[in-house]
Design an enzyme around this catalytic site. Structure first.
Site, PDB file in Angstrom:
ATOM      1  N   LYS A  48     -24.942   6.014  62.061  1.00 15.95           N
ATOM      2  CA  LYS A  48     -25.193   4.670  61.529  1.00 15.95           C
ATOM      3  C   LYS A  48     -26.131   3.877  62.423  1.00 15.95           C
ATOM      4  CE  LYS A  48     -21.473   3.902  58.318  1.00 15.95           C
ATOM      5  NZ  LYS A  48     -20.408   3.019  57.859  1.00 15.95           N
ATOM      6  N   LYS A  79     -24.047  16.298  49.587  1.00 14.05           N
ATOM      7  CA  LYS A  79     -22.887  15.593  49.051  1.00 14.05           C
ATOM      8  C   LYS A  79     -23.321  14.620  47.952  1.00 14.05           C
ATOM      9  CE  LYS A  79     -19.098  12.942  50.919  1.00 14.05           C
ATOM     10  NZ  LYS A  79     -18.530  12.265  52.068  1.00 14.05           N
ATOM     11  N   LYS A 124     -23.850   7.814  46.083  1.00 13.23           N
ATOM     12  CA  LYS A 124     -24.266   6.731  45.183  1.00 13.23           C
ATOM     13  C   LYS A 124     -25.666   6.235  45.520  1.00 13.23           C
ATOM     14  CE  LYS A 124     -20.681   4.598  46.835  1.00 13.23           C
ATOM     15  NZ  LYS A 124     -19.468   3.844  46.721  1.00 13.23           N
TER      16      LYS A 124
END
Ligand code: TRP
Length: 336
Positions: free
Chosen positions: A119, A201, A204
Site C-alpha cells: 500500500k 484475483k 473491483k
C-alpha cells in the site's frame, strides 16, 4: 455440551462488493452463524470503517459506503440471535486497545507487513501512520472480543499471525489477558479469479468491466459476463492444471451449488463451454437472489438500519469494554 466459540471478522467498505468478496468471505460468515448445530458459534461481524480511512476518500463516500456495507451484511442474514453486526467506529474501545497493543508491537515487525509495503507503493503520496498501525488496530478488533476463530482471506493471514504474536507477548508480559485467535480458512472458493485473466484475483478495480461480477449485478449482466469468460481451446469441462479459466468457473459453480468437481465433470461430459458458462451464470444468479431481493428493501429503511447499528454497537461494546478495562488494568493504568 461444549462451550460456544467466538468467531469474529470485519470487512472494509470500499465500493460495491464482488462475487469474490461473497464466495471468499461473506458466504463463510453466514455459514458460521448457523444455529442448527449443538453449539452455535457466537459471531461478531462488522464494517471496518476506521481501516478504510487509511486511504483518502471523500467523506460523503466513506459514509455512504459504510452504510451500504452494513446493509449488505444485514441483507445476507448475518444478524441472528447468536450474532452481532456492528460498525467498528461505533465501538470506540477498539482504538483504546489499539494504543495498548501498539506499545507491545515492534517497529520492525510492523515494517515487515507485506500489505503495508504494497500500500505504501500504491499510495506513495499518503503513507500515513494509520497505514502503518493498520495491523495493530486489526489485532485490537480481534483480541477485544476474545475471538477463537477469525475467517480471513489469504491476504490477511500475515496480519492474523501478528495478532497472535502480540496477544502472546501481552499475555507473557502482563498475565493471561487475551484468547489466542486462530485463522479459519473456509472451503475452496477462497480465491475467485478474474473472468478475463484467471491468473489474477477478481478485483473491483479491474479496468476491464467484464472481469468482475458484482453482488448487485442484474441477472442479464451476470449472464453476459459469464458468457465472455476466458477459457481454453480444449472444450472439456474438467479441473486440471493449465485450465485456469475453467478451474475458476468450476470453483464458482461448486461454491454456489455445493457440487464436487467430480459431479460437475460428470454432469457436463460431452457438453461444450457454452452450456457450462450458462449453467455457471444461473447458479450465481440463484445464489445471489435472496441477497438481491433483501438488499434494496433494507437500504430504503434507514431508520431500521440505524436502530440495528445502535443495537450492534451496544452489544459489541459490552464485550469490548470489559476486555479493554482488563487490559488497561493489567498494564498498570490507574483505574478510578
Ligand atoms: N483488514 C481486513 C481486510 O481488509 C479487514 C479487517 C479489519 C479484519 N479488522 C479485522 C478482518 C479483524 C478480520 C478481523 O480484509
Amino acid at each position: 455440551m461444549p462451550t460456544p466459540k467466538t468467531v469474529l471478522s470485519l470487512i472494509q467498505a470500499t465500493g460495491v462488493p464482488t462475487l469474490g468478496n461473497y464466495l471468499g468471505a461473506l458466504k463463510n460468515w453466514a455459514s458460521m452463524t448457523d444455529s442448527g448445530t449443538d453449539t452455535p458459534n457466537n459471531c461478531i461481524y462488522g464494517v471496518a470503517d476506521l481501516h478504510a480511512l487509511t486511504v483518502r476518500r471523500p467523506p460523503a463516500e466513506q459514509r455512504r459506503q459504510t452504510f451500504e456495507m452494513y446493509a449488505t451484511l444485514l441483507a445476507l442474514g448475518l444478524k441472528r440471535e447468536n450474532s452481532i453486526v456492528m460498525v467498528q467506529s461505533h465501538v470506540p474501545s477498539h482504538t483504546m486497545l489499539n494504543w495498548l497493543l501498539c506499545c507491545s508491537t515492534q517497529f520492525g515487525e510492523a515494517s515487515r507487513m507485506t500489505q503495508f509495503k504494497d500500500k505504501s507503493q500504491q499510495h506513495a503520496d499518503n503513507i500515513n501512520l494509520g497505514l502503518f498501525t493498520y495491523p495493530t488496530l486489526m489485532a485490537a478488533d480481534i483480541l477485544i472480543y476474545q475471538a477463537h476463530y477469525v475467517p480471513v482471506g489469504d491476504d490477511q493471514k500475515q496480519h492474523l499471525e501478528l495478532a497472535r504474536n502480540i496477544a502472546e507477548r501481552f499475555n507473557g508480559l502482563y498475565g493471561e489477558t487475551f484468547v489466542i485467535p486462530e485463522p479459519y480458512i473456509g472451503k475452496q472458493g477462497g480465491r475467485v479469479m478474474s473472468l478475463q485473466d484467471p491468473t489474477k484475483k477478481m478485483s473491483k478495480s479491474d479496468p476491464n468491466p467484464k472481469a468482475c461480477i458484482f453482488m448487485l449485478d442484474p441477472p442479464e449482466v451476470i449472464r453476459k459476463k459469464c458468457r465472455s469468460a476466458v477459457t481454453d481451446s480444449e472444450a472439456s469441462v474438467r479441473f486440471a492444471e493449465g485450465k485456469d479459466g475453467i478451474n475458476n468457473l468450476m470453483s464458482i459453480y461448486s461454491c454456489c451449488t455445493g457440487e464436487s468437481y467430480e459431479q460437475i465433470e460428470h454432469t457436463f461430459v460431452g457438453k461444450g463451454y457454452g452450456d457450462f458458462k450458462n449453467a455457471v451464470a444461473e447458479a450465481i444468479i440463484e445464489e445471489l437472489r435472496p441477497f438481491q431481493t433483501e438488499y434494496p428493501k433494507l437500504l430504503a429503511d434507514k431508520a431500521y438500519l440505524e436502530q440495528c447499528a445502535r443495537e450492534g454497537a451496544g452489544a459489541a461494546a459490552r464485550i469490548a469494554d470489559r476486555t479493554t478495562a482488563k487490559a488497561m488494568k493489567k498494564c498498570g493504568l490507574w483505574m478510578v
